[in-house]
Design an enzyme around this catalytic site. Structure first.
Site, mmCIF file in Angstrom:
data_model
loop_
_atom_site.group_PDB
_atom_site.id
_atom_site.type_symbol
_atom_site.label_atom_id
_atom_site.label_comp_id
_atom_site.label_asym_id
_atom_site.label_seq_id
_atom_site.Cartn_x
_atom_site.Cartn_y
_atom_site.Cartn_z
ATOM 1 N N GLY A 110 0.803 -1.317 -0.080
ATOM 2 C CA GLY A 110 0.068 -0.015 -0.107
ATOM 3 C C GLY A 110 0.782 1.190 0.032
ATOM 4 N N GLN A 120 3.108 10.125 0.703
ATOM 5 C CA GLN A 120 4.389 9.514 0.969
ATOM 6 C C GLN A 120 5.186 9.769 -0.075
ATOM 7 O OE1 GLN A 120 2.454 5.246 2.084
ATOM 8 N NE2 GLN A 120 4.254 5.294 3.036
ATOM 9 N N CYS A 127 5.833 0.247 7.054
ATOM 10 C CA CYS A 127 5.383 1.477 6.261
ATOM 11 C C CYS A 127 6.599 1.776 5.462
ATOM 12 C CB CYS A 127 5.177 2.469 7.189
ATOM 13 S SG CYS A 127 4.698 3.883 6.495
ATOM 14 N N LEU A 128 6.541 2.019 4.281
ATOM 15 C CA LEU A 128 7.571 2.450 3.192
ATOM 16 C C LEU A 128 8.139 3.618 3.566
ATOM 17 C CD1 LEU A 128 5.798 1.239 -0.089
ATOM 18 C CD2 LEU A 128 7.662 -0.108 1.289
ATOM 19 N N HIS A 181 -4.464 1.648 7.538
ATOM 20 C CA HIS A 181 -3.088 2.287 7.364
ATOM 21 C C HIS A 181 -2.880 3.247 6.458
ATOM 22 C CE1 HIS A 181 1.403 1.870 7.585
ATOM 23 N NE2 HIS A 181 1.240 2.137 6.599
ATOM 24 N N GLU A 182 -3.307 3.291 5.023
ATOM 25 C CA GLU A 182 -3.290 4.171 3.995
ATOM 26 C C GLU A 182 -4.149 5.288 4.380
ATOM 27 O OE1 GLU A 182 -0.579 3.658 2.501
ATOM 28 O OE2 GLU A 182 -0.432 1.601 2.845
ATOM 29 N N HIS A 197 -2.600 7.668 6.749
ATOM 30 C CA HIS A 197 -1.720 8.581 6.147
ATOM 31 C C HIS A 197 -2.335 9.749 5.632
ATOM 32 C CE1 HIS A 197 2.147 6.508 6.200
ATOM 33 N NE2 HIS A 197 1.562 5.545 5.575
#
Ligand code: ZN
Length: 174
Positions: free
Chosen positions: A45, A50, A94-95, A136-137, A140
């Site tokens: 995701g 991000q 997380c990226l 989670h996304e 963000h």
């Protein structure tokens, strides 16, 4: 085209993103770029902030089994309209916070509403990893990271490690 992923700590990761008003070609290109960036990372995701764009857009593909068809999704203005009392615990990463993982408890089932890339309203129930990932996304888009669910000690520990990693990566690039 791949885009660079912002690393925590970064003020842009703490900001709320603005709703998408018109589905422009620019935004569709952004969605394609985000999917490419996510698959390349690899991740399941990615949210627009991000990659430094404060618009309410997320992409995800939580198909993890090998041999299964990929299921890329791009969601504009996604929102959780209902969630279950029953919860699930997943070890999240997380990226934007590479190499750090922690257990996070979230509702197991969520009803999600969004606008797809053709401008159509969609609504779907998501379960398991998909439910965790979409929550989670969407977090963000509200400037919230998975470490915000942890206690202060654990959050500070992860942030210290993230600061160190970010410095190392910056040096490698220089
Ligand atoms: Zn993330």
């Amino acid at each position: 085209m791949k885009r660079p992923i912002l690393l925590h700590p970064d003020p842009r990761l703490k900001k709320a993103s603005a709703p998408v008003a018109d589905l422009t070609d620019e935004l569709r290109t952004l969605a394609d770029d985000m999917l490419e960036t996510m698959y390349d990372a690899p991740g399941i995701g990615l949210a627009a902030p991000q990659v430094g764009v404060l618009s309410r857009l997320i992409v995800l593909d939580c198909v993890k089994e090998e041999g299964e068809l990929p299921q890329p999704m791009a969601m504009f203005n996604p929102e959780i309209v209902a969630s279950s009392d029953e919860t699930n615990v997943y070890e999240e990463g997380c990226l934007s916070i590479p190499e750090q993982f922690a257990d996070v408890t979230r509702p197991k089932l969520v009803q999600v509403r969004w606008i797809d890339r053709d401008g159509n309203a969609q609504e779907q129930e998501m379960d398991g990893l998909w439910a965790t990932c979409v929550q989670h996304e969407i977090d963000h888009l509200d400037g919230k990271l998975f470490i915000d669910y942890l206690g202060p000690m654990k959050r500070q520990l992860i942030t210290r490690k993230a600061v160190k990693l970010k410095k190392e990566r910056a040096r490698e690039k220089a």
